[in-house]
Enzyme design. Structure first.
Site, PDB file in Angstrom:
ATOM      1  N   SER A  96      11.068 -10.153  26.926  1.00 47.13           N
ATOM      2  CA  SER A  96       9.852 -10.456  26.158  1.00 47.13           C
ATOM      3  C   SER A  96       8.905 -11.267  27.034  1.00 47.13           C
ATOM      4  O   SER A  96       9.345 -11.883  28.024  1.00 47.13           O
ATOM      5  CB  SER A  96      10.241 -11.292  24.938  1.00 47.13           C
ATOM      6  OG  SER A  96       9.100 -11.828  24.309  1.00 47.13           O
TER       7      SER A  96
ATOM      8  N   TYR B 144      14.546 -18.611  21.108  1.00 50.87           N
ATOM      9  CA  TYR B 144      14.254 -17.200  21.435  1.00 50.87           C
ATOM     10  C   TYR B 144      13.934 -17.096  22.928  1.00 50.87           C
ATOM     11  O   TYR B 144      14.481 -16.239  23.632  1.00 50.87           O
ATOM     12  CB  TYR B 144      13.081 -16.696  20.589  1.00 50.87           C
ATOM     13  CG  TYR B 144      12.720 -15.241  20.833  1.00 50.87           C
ATOM     14  CD1 TYR B 144      13.624 -14.222  20.543  1.00 50.87           C
ATOM     15  CD2 TYR B 144      11.469 -14.890  21.349  1.00 50.87           C
ATOM     16  CE1 TYR B 144      13.292 -12.885  20.763  1.00 50.87           C
ATOM     17  CE2 TYR B 144      11.125 -13.562  21.555  1.00 50.87           C
ATOM     18  CZ  TYR B 144      12.041 -12.566  21.268  1.00 50.87           C
ATOM     19  OH  TYR B 144      11.710 -11.245  21.489  1.00 50.87           O
TER      20      TYR B 144
HETATM   21  N1  LIG Z   1       8.138  -6.485  18.616  1.00 50.95           N
HETATM   22  C1  LIG Z   1       7.737  -7.323  19.543  1.00 50.95           C
HETATM   23  O1  LIG Z   1       6.622  -7.878  19.485  1.00 50.95           O
HETATM   24  C2  LIG Z   1       8.619  -7.636  20.717  1.00 50.95           C
HETATM   25  C3  LIG Z   1       8.077  -8.372  21.774  1.00 50.95           C
HETATM   26  C4  LIG Z   1       8.900  -8.699  22.845  1.00 50.95           C
HETATM   27  C5  LIG Z   1      10.208  -8.293  22.870  1.00 50.95           C
HETATM   28  N2  LIG Z   1      10.720  -7.573  21.837  1.00 50.95           N
HETATM   29  C6  LIG Z   1      12.140  -7.201  21.899  1.00 50.95           C
HETATM   30  O2  LIG Z   1      12.284  -5.838  21.619  1.00 50.95           O
HETATM   31  C7  LIG Z   1      13.609  -5.581  21.158  1.00 50.95           C
HETATM   32  C8  LIG Z   1      13.540  -4.642  19.954  1.00 50.95           C
HETATM   33  O3  LIG Z   1      12.906  -5.305  18.887  1.00 50.95           O
HETATM   34  P1  LIG Z   1      11.849  -4.607  17.914  1.00 50.95           P
HETATM   35  O4  LIG Z   1      10.570  -5.318  18.126  1.00 50.95           O
HETATM   36  O5  LIG Z   1      11.913  -3.164  18.036  1.00 50.95           O
HETATM   37  O6  LIG Z   1      12.396  -5.140  16.491  1.00 50.95           O
HETATM   38  P2  LIG Z   1      13.146  -4.431  15.285  1.00 50.95           P
HETATM   39  O7  LIG Z   1      12.311  -3.340  14.728  1.00 50.95           O
HETATM   40  O8  LIG Z   1      13.534  -5.559  14.375  1.00 50.95           O
HETATM   41  O9  LIG Z   1      14.439  -3.787  15.948  1.00 50.95           O
HETATM   42  C9  LIG Z   1      15.595  -4.534  16.227  1.00 50.95           C
HETATM   43  C10 LIG Z   1      16.762  -3.575  16.334  1.00 50.95           C
HETATM   44  O10 LIG Z   1      17.939  -4.341  16.650  1.00 50.95           O
HETATM   45  C11 LIG Z   1      18.964  -3.870  15.787  1.00 50.95           C
HETATM   46  N3  LIG Z   1      19.984  -4.899  15.566  1.00 50.95           N
HETATM   47  C12 LIG Z   1      19.833  -6.103  14.966  1.00 50.95           C
HETATM   48  N4  LIG Z   1      20.987  -6.730  14.914  1.00 50.95           N
HETATM   49  C13 LIG Z   1      21.912  -5.897  15.464  1.00 50.95           C
HETATM   50  C14 LIG Z   1      23.304  -5.988  15.686  1.00 50.95           C
HETATM   51  N5  LIG Z   1      23.996  -7.077  15.327  1.00 50.95           N
HETATM   52  N6  LIG Z   1      23.934  -4.935  16.273  1.00 50.95           N
HETATM   53  C15 LIG Z   1      23.246  -3.837  16.627  1.00 50.95           C
HETATM   54  N7  LIG Z   1      21.931  -3.712  16.464  1.00 50.95           N
HETATM   55  C16 LIG Z   1      21.281  -4.734  15.884  1.00 50.95           C
HETATM   56  C17 LIG Z   1      18.268  -3.505  14.502  1.00 50.95           C
HETATM   57  O11 LIG Z   1      19.038  -2.559  13.765  1.00 50.95           O
HETATM   58  P3  LIG Z   1      20.019  -2.880  12.542  1.00 50.95           P
HETATM   59  O12 LIG Z   1      19.367  -3.951  11.723  1.00 50.95           O
HETATM   60  O13 LIG Z   1      20.094  -1.559  11.847  1.00 50.95           O
HETATM   61  O14 LIG Z   1      21.325  -3.298  13.141  1.00 50.95           O
HETATM   62  C18 LIG Z   1      17.033  -2.822  15.043  1.00 50.95           C
HETATM   63  O15 LIG Z   1      17.307  -1.485  15.339  1.00 50.95           O
HETATM   64  C19 LIG Z   1      14.223  -6.946  20.873  1.00 50.95           C
HETATM   65  O16 LIG Z   1      15.113  -7.297  21.906  1.00 50.95           O
HETATM   66  C20 LIG Z   1      13.028  -7.883  20.865  1.00 50.95           C
HETATM   67  O17 LIG Z   1      13.372  -9.198  21.221  1.00 50.95           O
HETATM   68  C21 LIG Z   1       9.945  -7.217  20.769  1.00 50.95           C
END
Ligand SMILES: NC(=O)c1ccc[n+]([C@@H]2O[C@H](COP(=O)([O-])OP(=O)(O)OC[C@H]3O[C@@H](n4cnc5c(N)ncnc54)[C@H](OP(=O)(O)O)[C@@H]3O)[C@@H](O)[C@H]2O)c1
Length: 252
Positions: free
Chosen positions: A149, A162
């Site tokens: 991130s 975080y």
């Molecule tokens: N969105 C942003 O602005 C942003 C910015 C920087 C970095 N990121 C990073 O991008 C990555 C993806 O996040 P996203 O933004 O796409 O958010 P998201 O839509 O909340 O996706 C998170 C994913 O992680 C899965 N997950 C959560 N707990 C889990 C567990 N215990 N075991 C297996 N899977 C699990 C969730 O699926 P289930 O709940 O079905 O398990 C979901 O598929 C993360 O690492 C986040 O830190 C996002």
């Protein structure tokens, strides 16, 4: 038509929503067979249906990667059912923000358990397969892409733990990159800025309220998936080590 990732297999963690789901679709469109790991099996089944309808191969693996056995099992099932593992996208993550003072310790535990330990369990289990794929795979190169991130580059008040987890992902990725580079396993770090996904929705209502007021321009999950697809489709002699991607208007 021949695709760059034909004959390869990718495992995407957190594939049930957001960046993970978009990345799985993008890799499938490049010809990879994809294993989809997350806890919400219904969401994975729906994505797998879309991928298959488009002519791709998808395997649903309901798993909680904070559990060492389930994380290891997700890698083992991928290899057992799809035959190999060329690409690991370590994407599953949770972001629970707010002041350090009086923060619920359970939120810190959830972030460390998933963003650090879950990623490490998957990396550890996948590495022997990635090293093998780099030797005998169709592309003679393998990839591990770790999703960090902007918060893994700069710590700010309100994102202490975080940031801690994402700085850790950066340090681990660079160390591992150096360790396996000569064996043609490429380790890449992707650092997204604000992206429209479910990520923020897991915060406490009072935290969500204060984050909402800061929401500006946001990217789509597909924008980050594009970047990941670019990284893993480079020719064998090109490694994109790190990619920082912000919405154009995001200043910090
Ligand atoms: N969105 C942003 O602005 C942003 C910015 C920087 C970095 N990121 C990073 O991008 C990555 C993806 O996040 P996203 O933004 O796409 O958010 P998201 O839509 O909340 O996706 C998170 C994913 O992680 C899965 N997950 C959560 N707990 C889990 C567990 N215990 N075991 C297996 N899977 C699990 C969730 O699926 P289930 O709940 O079905 O398990 C979901 O598929 C993360 O690492 C986040 O830190 C996002």
């Amino acid at each position: 038509m021949k695709q760059t990732l034909d004959g390869t297999v990718a495992l995407v963690t957190g594939a049930s929503s957001g960046i993970g789901a978009a990345t799985a679709s993008a890799l499938a469109a490049q010809g990879a067979a994809v294993a989809l790991a997350a806890r919400r099996a219904d969401r994975l089944e729906s994505l797998a249906g879309d991928i298959r309808a488009a002519g791709g191969t998808a395997l649903v693996i309901e798993s909680d990667v904070t559990d060492e056995q389930q994380a290891t099992g997700a890698v083992a099932r991928t290899v057992a059912e799809l035959g190999r593992l060329d690409t690991l996208i370590n994407n599953a993550g949770v972001m629970l923000l707010g002041p350090v003072v009086d923060a619920p310790l359970s939120e810190w535990q959830r972030m460390v358990d998933l963003n650090v330990l879950g990623l490490l369990y998957c990396a550890h289990a996948a590495l022997p397969h990635l090293l093998r794929a780099a030797q005998d795979g169709p592309r003679q190169v393998a990839d591990m892409v770790n999703i960090s991130s902007v918060a893994g580059r700069a710590a700010r008040a309100g994102n202490g733990v975080y940031s801690l987890t994402k700085f850790g992902v950066g340090a681990f990725s660079e160390s591992l990159r150096q360790e396996v580079a000569k064996r043609y396993v490429r380790v890449s770090l992707v650092e997204p800025g604000a992206t429209a996904t479910e990520l923020a929705t897991h915060n406490r209502p009072e935290v969500l309220e204060s984050i909402r007021s800061q929401f500006g321009q946001r990217m789509e999950a597909a924008d980050i998936a594009d970047a990941v697809a670019y990284i893993v489709t480079r020719p064998r002699h090109v490694a994109v080590n790190e990619m920082l991607i912000r919405p154009t208007e995001q200043e910090r």
